[in-house]
Write an enzyme that holds these catalytic residues in place. Structure first.
Site, mmCIF file in Angstrom:
data_model
loop_
_atom_site.group_PDB
_atom_site.id
_atom_site.type_symbol
_atom_site.label_atom_id
_atom_site.label_comp_id
_atom_site.label_asym_id
_atom_site.label_seq_id
_atom_site.Cartn_x
_atom_site.Cartn_y
_atom_site.Cartn_z
ATOM 1 N N ASP A 34 7.656 -6.363 9.242
ATOM 2 C CA ASP A 34 8.876 -6.542 10.029
ATOM 3 C C ASP A 34 8.968 -7.917 10.670
ATOM 4 O OD1 ASP A 34 6.648 -5.655 11.572
ATOM 5 O OD2 ASP A 34 7.975 -5.397 13.288
ATOM 6 N N ASP A 52 -7.746 -6.483 13.614
ATOM 7 C CA ASP A 52 -7.413 -7.811 14.130
ATOM 8 C C ASP A 52 -8.297 -8.192 15.309
ATOM 9 O OD1 ASP A 52 -6.356 -5.820 15.700
ATOM 10 O OD2 ASP A 52 -4.272 -6.472 15.512
ATOM 11 N N ASP A 57 0.821 -1.214 0.000
ATOM 12 C CA ASP A 57 0.000 0.000 0.000
ATOM 13 C C ASP A 57 0.855 1.264 0.000
ATOM 14 O OD1 ASP A 57 -2.599 -0.701 -0.298
ATOM 15 O OD2 ASP A 57 -3.243 -0.237 1.730
#
Length: 689
Positions: A327, A419, A266
């Site tokens: 990451d 989430d 994105d």
């Protein structure tokens, strides 16, 4: 500074006056630094003059004056340097109030409240000191006897004003403040009890060696249980970490024909897009089954990115989806150790792995974060996963059953905690979750306070948004009463709302106010003993961090300002509650980890997917040079005005507590004020570019 000697002289002195003569102290004024040097007299005449009584007195007076001037000069220079540094940062706009217009509007109310309390505290402190100076102040133990009389019997305007102030304080201010303090203490005790129960549950798991067990042994993977798995790597402008995450995922030990990797980029930076696309092409040429996706319309942040990717036609061919943030670096056996828990267990919708951190020892800020997150994974996630099969999805390092996602409504862009949103809806639909504490996935911790502060704001505003939206669905759901109680009271109210509320209100507002209104009291066990015990429980999952228990306690109270602000923003749907700021990464993956990826043995199902070792090492050297060049760039401290204002408020309250001889309260307020001061001046963690 000098030596003392007698004004008169004896025969012995006259005989040995050259040996008894002390060194003269000379103050050298050297701009900009002054120094004190010593000079020995060179002849008898100068020595005789030096020990002359009248001259000696004059010299001593001058020397003392110069030394005092030197001390004052150094002190003034120290404070002026701090003041000039703060003023430069404020003029440059590098403060927490200079981020954007939405933040300025949102922060205005809380900052105005803190500033007004600071002004009131300064006025009250000056008033109390004046009363003590004039002999008008009454001690607390004599206050009851004083209040029984109709008048204090004092003379003068100041005495009359102080009398009225004490009456207002006792009759009108102390009762509501004490009531609010008692309410916060009750919430504090409830939350501490919840923390204790979680620790006891974790202790029970350790003693009984309880752990999730797959329906079949791992050897069944060798017999051919390799379901179709889709791996997604959402990212946005993450130039520092994209290579290591893509490399780690491409080296997952899973049949190539059963695995598809989606890199969901994105990024709005064209150069970053090109770099990520080239990295994907490189791994595709080496045999990896990997795709690059870039959205034209970037709505919904991470949730919109994942929702768009799940809409691809080929997704229907896959049974599970694993998600890794940019990451995160999963080990090659990650899928083998997680996917097996879905076999012959159709009720399991999610398998979550634990996070580990490559930079947990980078600075004090990362060490304190490691304590918090170690408790979260070791205690909260593990206990909830074992005993109630529900916990909040951490957004990454997890594997979902695609059927569970679809039946729960898929990814929604209505909050910044997509989430947690999907986890709550899946739990309401009857899906069970499995947490694997022994399966770890490496990632990074924010190294600057600015990045950590923005991350915590999103993590604490999003749950309040979600609570407002999900409360009717929770009440109407068909899950048991106990699960409804756990989700509403424990999961949302106690751990997401009450915790930041009482932390900020009790320790940052009520406690300093009780110093200026001493009729309202907080006992020592609330200020010191219970917080120390809770900090000890929090640090148990990270025993190597035990030396940092006091900084951890103080820093958690300091962060309560950000968490309280975020909680209010999410609860009342303020503009900042919908802000999504990507946490800045530094790309601190050790060279050994990346080399290990390319040095491992060739796998039969990925014959051509390994990059050349020399090329990988060359890339690592280039990255190291870039990192060192980046470090040479001048970095700046930001000024956080709310934290600075609270620092002065707490330090003022600490000074006021000395008038009441409150020992524990004084030390707590002093150290907590220093903690706010360090954070307010951005002296914890790495500075921002």
């Amino acid at each position: 500074m000098g030596a003392f000697w007698f004004w008169g002289e004896t025969k012995e002195n006259k005989k040995h006056h050259h040996r008894a003569t002390p060194a003269a102290v000379v103050v050298k004024m050297e701009n900009p630094n002054w120094s004190i040097g010593e000079m020995e007299p060179n002849d008898e005449e100068s020595a005789q003059d030096f020990i002359n009584g009248s001259k000696l007195r004059n010299k001593n007076a001058k020397q003392l004056t110069w030394v005092l001037l030197l001390k004052a000069h150094r002190a003034a220079g120290f404070f002026s340097s701090i003041a000039s540094a703060v003023s430069r940062r404020v003029k440059a706009g590098k403060t927490d109030s200079a981020d954007d217009s939405n933040n300025r509007v949102k922060n205005r109310i809380l900052f105005a409240l803190i500033k007004s309390m600071l002004v009131i505290a300064i006025l009250l402190f000056c008033f109390e000191v004046s009363a003590l100076w004039n002999g008008t102040k009454w001690e607390l133990e004599n206050l009851e006897n004083v209040m029984r009389t109709t008048t204090f019997g004092v003379n003068g305007l100041f005495g009359w004003v102080y009398e009225r102030w004490v009456r207002v304080r006792v009759e009108y201010l102390a009762p509501p403040l004490q009531f609010l303090a008692n309410g916060c203490v009750v919430l504090f005790l409830i939350q501490s009890l919840d923390r204790l129960v979680l620790c006891l549950g974790c202790f029970w798991i350790k003693i009984r060696k309880i752990r999730p067990v797959a329906a079949e042994s791992g050897s069944d993977l060798e017999d051919g249980y390799f379901p179709m798995v889709l791996v997604q790597i959402p990212m946005c402008n993450e130039r520092e970490v994209y290579q290591q995450s893509i490399a780690a995922v491409c080296n997952l030990d899973w049949p190539q024909e059963k695995l598809l990797i989606q890199v969901l980029d994105d990024s709005d930076d064209p150069s970053t897009q090109i770099l990520i696309r080239e990295e994907v092409m490189k791994w595709r040429d080496q045999g990896a089954n990997i795709l690059y996706r870039h959205r034209v319309i970037r709505d919904g942040y991470k949730a919109g990115n994942l929702k768009s990717a799940m809409g691809c036609s080929y997704v229907k061919d896959y049974e599970f989806v694993a998600i890794f943030d940019a990451d995160f670096q999963p080990n090659p056996d990650f899928l083998k150790r997680t996917v097996i828990h879905f076999k012959d267990n159709d009720e399991v919708g999610l398998v979550q792995a634990r996070w580990s951190f490559v930079n947990k020892d980078e600075n004090l800020l990362t060490r304190l974060q490691n304590i918090n997150l170690s408790f979260h994974f070791e205690v909260e996630q593990q206990v909830n996963g074992i005993f109630i099969n529900f916990f909040g999805f951490n957004g990454t390092a997890g594997v979902w059953r695609i059927k569970a996602l679809e039946e729960s409504g898929g990814w929604l862009e209505r909050t910044t905690v997509e989430d947690m949103d999907i986890a709550v809806r899946a739990h309401l639909n009857g899906w069970k979750f499995v947490y694997l504490n022994d399966v770890e996935c490496q990632c990074e911790l924010p190294e600057s306070y600015e990045a950590y502060r923005k991350q915590q704001h999103r993590w604490h505003s999003g749950p309040m948004q979600l609570f407002r939206l999900c409360l009717p669905d929770i009440i109407r759901s068909k899950i048991s009463i106990w699960k409804k109680f756990n989700m509403i009271f424990l999961f949302f109210l106690l751990r997401k709302l009450i915790l930041p509320f009482y932390s900020f209100t009790l320790f940052c507002i009520i406690l300093p106010m009780t110093m200026f209104i001493p009729e309202a009291e907080l006992p020592a066990w609330v200020v010191c003993y219970i917080p120390a015990a809770m900090s000890f429980l929090n640090i148990l999952p990270a025993p190597k961090s035990f030396p940092f228990i006091v900084p951890y306690l103080l820093f958690e109270n300091t962060m309560s300002v950000t968490k309280f602000n975020a909680m209010i923003s999410g609860l009342f749907q303020l503009g900042s509650a919908y802000e999504w700021v990507v946490t800045k990464k530094s790309g601190r993956s050790s060279e050994g980890d990346l080399v290990a990826l390319v040095e491992k043995e060739m796998k039969p199902q990925r014959a051509n997917s390994e990059p050349n070792l020399a090329e990988a090492k060359e890339e690592l050297l280039i990255q190291a040079k870039k990192a060192s060049a980046k470090k040479k760039k001048k970095k700046h401290n930001r000024i956080y005005m709310k934290e600075l204002s609270l620092a002065f408020l707490l330090l003022m309250a600490a000074a006021r507590s000395l008038l009441s001889s409150q020992g524990i309260h004084f030390y707590f307020l002093l150290f907590q004020g220093v903690s706010f001061l360090l954070v307010g001046l951005d002296l914890i963690g790495e500075q921002v570019d």
